[in-house]
Design a protein around this motif. Structure first.
Motif, short mmCIF file in Angstrom:
data_model
loop_
_atom_site.label_atom_id
_atom_site.label_comp_id
_atom_site.label_asym_id
_atom_site.label_seq_id
_atom_site.Cartn_x
_atom_site.Cartn_y
_atom_site.Cartn_z
N GLN A 520 -8.57 -14.95 11.21
CA GLN A 520 -9.68 -14.48 10.36
C GLN A 520 -9.29 -13.25 9.54
N THR A 521 -8.33 -12.48 10.04
CA THR A 521 -7.95 -11.26 9.32
C THR A 521 -6.57 -11.35 8.67
N ALA A 522 -5.76 -12.32 9.07
CA ALA A 522 -4.39 -12.42 8.52
C ALA A 522 -4.37 -12.44 6.99
N PRO A 523 -5.35 -13.09 6.32
CA PRO A 523 -5.29 -13.11 4.85
C PRO A 523 -5.64 -11.78 4.18
N ASN A 524 -6.10 -10.79 4.93
CA ASN A 524 -6.54 -9.53 4.29
C ASN A 524 -5.50 -8.91 3.35
N PRO A 525 -4.23 -8.79 3.76
CA PRO A 525 -3.26 -8.19 2.82
C PRO A 525 -3.14 -9.01 1.54
N VAL A 526 -3.23 -10.34 1.66
CA VAL A 526 -3.12 -11.19 0.47
C VAL A 526 -4.37 -11.01 -0.40
N LEU A 527 -5.53 -11.06 0.24
CA LEU A 527 -6.77 -10.97 -0.54
C LEU A 527 -6.91 -9.62 -1.23
N THR A 528 -6.54 -8.55 -0.54
CA THR A 528 -6.71 -7.24 -1.18
C THR A 528 -5.66 -7.00 -2.26
#
Ligand code: FMN
Length: 620
Positions: A520-528
């Motif tokens: 659920q949080t792994a995409p955070n660096p990509v999304l930000t």
């Protein structure tokens, strides 16, 4: 009575720079001179950038980067003759004025230490030192109250879990106390798998009794007799010191049967983890304790209903538990007065990356990011510009230096987007970080300068979470792999514009569809990075250009013949034999042999070696 106390940091960081030998050298030299000085081995002081650290009390003098060879001077000049050794004082730069006193050093002076209150101050292997620092007073007080009163006190303090999600601790304890089923279990989560994070390890190495005391108070509140600490095997010093502390606590009656004659009994078992990031997730952690493969399971049922061995369980982070004794001893009101309204108390960060002062930092919740980076961290070194800050470990988001350049309307994804004019004024708390697309996580904070490629950063962090994905749910297992493939393609200059949308869609799917917090949080660096640095993705795809000149496939090295003095340093340091040239004549790089390690660029004394990338718009 000793005239002086010498505190030698023997945390893992300073120990790797010979701190144990420094400690022994002090003992020997002091013994030989017959001085009335106590030498203590402490845990981490936090100022890891300048370690090994030695502090001399009562003068409050801090010595930096001490070596074994410095010990005779400190003993002779300071301890015997009363003249502190100025050359070992902290200086911001080589030309700055020396700062002798611990509390005057901005790194320390701007902090507010509650969780780290004893770190670097006491000998973690001596329970009497902890008792002298008011240790076990919180437990004594708690045992004089009813469990319900203890829970109410923690609720009133506003304490929220420091393991990442920030769930209110008192409420968590209440669920477990009210749950049906016996026995109940209390667990300390000391897995700490995030790369770059070392807060929990340092606390266990520096102040293990505070965690034991916190566990005992929590166990009393929820009604547990048995506790676990789940700590990774890669933390041998933390395990060693925790074991000593537990044995001492048992001997003194703070653990075991009928604690302090209260009728309450509690003991702690140490469970060593094999070092999988996902085992920090609470359901995976419990599976691992039970001897099963460490994989998460859906919630509900929550641990409070059905936890380890199928019984009601509470899991708290090391920092959460280390805070509890302070709240019990000093009161909920005191704690609630620190920090911001919805995030009370303090937060500990492992400040790393392109910062002058890396180390452990504790500040009140709501402290502006500016203050952490500049006042405590000393800013970005080598005259570089601040580009972004990544908070929350590998699953956190990258917050840009200037949100004014926002190129993408993200509001559809993150409701209630908060966009301050300049991110460095962002108050650091759970709510604000979530609003800008990041998380508090367990406290990692990586500072990035303008030499950082944000596509590369997204790839780097995702490579960690993708590798650590346990593979149970296909969304995370396959989704993170597909995202990695796309990022690698873009980094190599082989991306297509449609890949950006595809990457974004995948990231949102993985975020929304994964079973546990890892996916659920792994995409955070990509999304930000897509949100704040979209133009860098576009440059990699449309122009085949890496603006920060980091992505190997999109850069090459050239030697400027006008600037080259023919010193030969580049050629002698080139492991690929790609550089040729006569002495005192301009050298050249054979692009077909160059492996782009960048060594020639680093060693060139005149700046003749140039790192090139395509020009904006496409041309070379
Ligand atoms: C992939 C993953 C790794 C985690 N690692 C840790 C960890 O190392 N330490 C920790 O305290 N919490 C970790 N957590 C959070 C725990 O699941 C849990 O929320 C926390 O231990 C609760 O403690 P707290 O209420 O004191 O924050 C992790 C969560 C996820 C999804």
């Amino acid at each position: 009575m000793a005239e002086h106390t010498v505190l030698v940091c023997t945390g893992t960081g300073c120990s790797s720079s010979h701190a144990p030998q420094i400690y022994e050298a002090f003992e020997k030299a002091i013994d030989e001179r017959g001085l009335a000085v106590t030498v203590k081995k402490t845990g981490c002081h936090g100022f890891c950038q300048r370690g090994p650290i030695v502090v001399v009390e009562p003068e409050d003098i801090l010595y930096c980067e001490v070596t074994v060879d410095d010990v005779p001077d400190i003993v002779t000049m300071h301890l015997a003759q009363g003249t502190p050794v100025e050359r070992l004082f902290y200086r911001e730069t080589d030309d700055s004025e020396p700062i002798p006193h611990y509390h005057d050093i901005p790194f320390y002076g701007n902090q507010h230490r509650i969780i780290l209150r004893n770190c670097g101050q006491i000998d973690p292997e001596d329970i009497d030192d902890y008792l002298e620092a008011d240790g076990y007073r919180g437990l004594e007080k708690a045992l004089g109250m009813t469990p319900d009163e203890v829970i109410e006190e923690i609720k009133a303090s506003g304490l929220r879990g420091r393991g990442g999600a920030g769930f209110p601790t008192g409420r968590k304890w209440r669920f477990c106390r009210d749950a049906n089923g016996e026995p109940k279990y209390m667990i300390c989560n000391a897995d700490e798998g995030d790369p770059g994070a070392f807060m929990d390890r340092s606390i266990l190495e520096a102040d293990p009794h505070s965690v034991i005391e916190g566990l005992a108070i929590a166990a009393y509140a929820i009604g547990a007799r048995h506790g676990y600490i789940y700590v990774r095997e890669e933390y041998p010093l933390a395990i060693h010191r925790f074991t000593i502390a537990r044995d001492q606590a048992r001997e003194r009656g703070y653990l075991g049967d009928d604690i302090l004659g209260s009728g309450f009994s509690f003991d702690i078992e140490i469970k060593k983890g094999a070092g999988a990031f996902v085992c920090g997730e609470e359901t995976a952690l419990m599976a691992s304790i039970e001897g099963k493969r460490g994989m998460p399971r859906p919630r509900p049922p929550y641990p409070a209903q059905q936890g380890v061995h199928g019984k009601p369980t509470t899991i708290n982070n090391v920092k959460t538990l280390a805070t509890v004794p302070a709240i019990m001893a000093r009161g909920a009101e005191w704690y609630a007065s620190i920090g911001s309204e919805r995030s009370t108390g303090t937060a500990v960060f492992a400040l790393t990356g392109k910062t002058a002062n890396s180390g452990l930092v504790e500040v009140p919740m709501g402290t502006p990011l500016r203050s952490i980076i500049y006042d405590i961290g000393g800013g970005v070194p080598y005259g570089k510009e601040l580009k972004a800050v990544q908070t929350g470990g590998p699953s956190g988001g990258c917050i840009p230096a200037h949100l004014a350049d926002l190129t993408f309307d993200y509001e559809s994804l993150v409701q209630d987007v908060y966009v301050p004019a300049n991110y460095v004024d962002l108050p650091i708390d759970y709510e604000t970080l979530a609003r800008v697309g990041s998380i508090m996580g367990s406290g990692g904070m990586v500072v990035m300068d303008d030499d950082t490629c944000m596509v590369d950063v997204a790839h780097f962090f995702l490579s960690f979470t993708q590798y650590e994905s346990c593979g149970k749910c296909p969304t995370c297992r396959i989704g993170t792999k597909k995202m990695m493939d796309l990022l690698a393609k873009i980094k190599a200059g082989r991306g297509e514009m449609s890949d950006i949308n595809l990457l974004e869609e995948l990231a949102i799917t993985v975020k929304n569809g994964s079973l546990c917090g890892l996916g659920q949080t792994a995409p955070n660096p990509v999304l930000t990075t897509l949100r704040y640095f979209r133009e860098e993705y576009v440059a990699h795809i449309r122009d085949r250009r890496c603006p920060a000149r980091v992505c190997k496939e999109l850069i090459w090295y050239e030697i400027d013949p006008e600037a080259c003095i023919g010193c030969g340093k580049c050629a002698s340091n080139c492991s690929a034999d790609a550089i040729t040239g006569e002495a005192k004549q301009p050298h050249v790089i054979d692009a077909s042999k160059c492996i782009k390690c960048g060594m020639c660029f680093k060693v060139c004394p005149t700046g003749a070696v140039k790192k090139q990338t395509n020009l904006p718009g496409g041309g070379a």
